[in-house]
Design a protein around this motif. Structure first.
Motif, PDB file in Angstrom:
ATOM      1  N   THR A  51      11.091 -12.798 -14.353  1.00 12.84           N
ATOM      2  CA  THR A  51      10.251 -13.252 -13.240  1.00 12.84           C
ATOM      3  C   THR A  51       9.791 -12.090 -12.361  1.00 12.84           C
ATOM      4  OG1 THR A  51      12.182 -13.607 -11.827  1.00 12.84           O
ATOM      5  CG2 THR A  51      11.449 -15.478 -13.165  1.00 12.84           C
ATOM      6  N   ARG A  53       6.261 -10.588  -9.686  1.00 16.00           N
ATOM      7  CA  ARG A  53       4.838 -10.273  -9.698  1.00 16.00           C
ATOM      8  C   ARG A  53       4.622  -8.781  -9.901  1.00 16.00           C
ATOM      9  NH1 ARG A  53       2.003 -11.901  -4.595  1.00 16.00           N
ATOM     10  NH2 ARG A  53       3.824 -10.894  -3.741  1.00 16.00           N
ATOM     11  N   ASN A 100       1.187 -12.395 -13.849  1.00 10.89           N
ATOM     12  CA  ASN A 100       1.507 -12.809 -12.487  1.00 10.89           C
ATOM     13  C   ASN A 100       1.429 -11.561 -11.612  1.00 10.89           C
ATOM     14  OD1 ASN A 100       2.556 -13.962 -10.178  1.00 10.89           O
ATOM     15  ND2 ASN A 100       4.523 -14.514 -11.085  1.00 10.89           N
ATOM     16  N   SER A 101       0.375 -11.456 -10.821  1.00  9.72           N
ATOM     17  CA  SER A 101       0.173 -10.201 -10.101  1.00  9.72           C
ATOM     18  C   SER A 101      -0.431 -10.412  -8.724  1.00  9.72           C
ATOM     19  CB  SER A 101      -0.719  -9.259 -10.922  1.00  9.72           C
ATOM     20  OG  SER A 101      -1.932  -9.865 -11.269  1.00  9.72           O
ATOM     21  N   THR A 102      -0.258  -9.397  -7.916  1.00  8.40           N
ATOM     22  CA  THR A 102      -0.835  -9.400  -6.572  1.00  8.40           C
ATOM     23  C   THR A 102      -2.356  -9.231  -6.680  1.00  8.40           C
ATOM     24  OG1 THR A 102      -0.556  -7.002  -6.383  1.00  8.40           O
ATOM     25  CG2 THR A 102       1.269  -8.387  -5.578  1.00  8.40           C
ATOM     26  N   SER A 135      -5.493 -11.677 -14.516  1.00  2.65           N
ATOM     27  CA  SER A 135      -4.548 -11.843 -13.422  1.00  2.65           C
ATOM     28  C   SER A 135      -4.364 -13.324 -13.116  1.00  2.65           C
ATOM     29  CB  SER A 135      -5.079 -11.131 -12.179  1.00  2.65           C
ATOM     30  OG  SER A 135      -4.204 -11.325 -11.090  1.00  2.65           O
ATOM     31  N   ALA A 138      -0.182 -16.984  -9.688  1.00  7.27           N
ATOM     32  CA  ALA A 138       1.165 -17.505  -9.909  1.00  7.27           C
ATOM     33  C   ALA A 138       1.226 -18.025 -11.339  1.00  7.27           C
ATOM     34  CB  ALA A 138       1.480 -18.635  -8.932  1.00  7.27           C
ATOM     35  N   ASN A 142       7.567 -18.717 -11.928  1.00 11.53           N
ATOM     36  CA  ASN A 142       7.391 -17.360 -11.417  1.00 11.53           C
ATOM     37  C   ASN A 142       7.564 -16.310 -12.521  1.00 11.53           C
ATOM     38  OD1 ASN A 142       6.777 -15.489  -9.323  1.00 11.53           O
ATOM     39  ND2 ASN A 142       8.949 -15.042  -9.070  1.00 11.53           N
ATOM     40  N   ALA A 144       6.729 -13.435 -15.195  1.00 11.02           N
ATOM     41  CA  ALA A 144       5.874 -12.259 -15.048  1.00 11.02           C
ATOM     42  C   ALA A 144       4.631 -12.353 -15.922  1.00 11.02           C
ATOM     43  CB  ALA A 144       6.666 -10.998 -15.395  1.00 11.02           C
TER      44      ALA A 144
END
Length: 154
Positions: A51, A53, A100-102, A135, A138, A142, A144
């Protein structure tokens, strides 16, 4: 491919996981003609989720390692769909990878390289494929990385 897939896995010291069961109301794969559509496989290790980000808790290298795990789960699903016979796998056609990224993280392709490189390492030319790497704000649980694939089988 003859039984070279299993031989190559053994040479690399890779043991495929059991094909993960679906987490909801869907099937893990659907075959249409010579194409096998494998549902998204999430990053899992030792029975738990990988999990976090990218761009926050995880580095590109950690994300690529999570993507590698997804690739192994994809191959496990292919093996299940081919009744345990990976020699029926002709080639990887396409991967779609979700990271899962900013919002400011832009290295999704480097993360999904973890899966692409793994498939080429195991399958050689038959592992080369078309691909998307996108990207996601979410992902379920959670995780990755989540990757789905299309494979040609016989």
């Amino acid at each position: 491919m003859k039984n070279t897939v299993e031989t190559r896995l053994a040479e690399l010291g890779i043991t495929l996981p059991d094909a993960p069961a679906p987490a909801a109301n869907y099937v893990p794969y659907v075959r249409s003609g010579d194409l096998l559509f494998v549902s998204g496989q999430v990053s899992m290790k030792d029975g738990g989720f990988v999990t976090g980000r990218l761009g926050a808790e995880l580095s590109v290298e950690q994300g690529a390692a999570a993507a590698r795990l997804c690739a192994l789960s994809l191959l496990a699903q292919v093996r299940a769909a081919c009744e345990g016979d990976l020699s029926r796998l002709k080639r990887v056609v396409k991967l779609t990878g979700f990271v899962n990224s900013t919002p400011d993280f832009t290295d999704q392709p480097k993360v999904i390289n973890g899966a692409s490189d793994t498939l080429v390492e195991i399958l050689g030319e038959a592992g080369r494929h078309s691909r998307s790497a996108v990207s996601a704000g979410a992902l379920p649980f959670n995780v990755a990385v989540e990757i789905e694939g299309i494979f040609e089988v016989f």
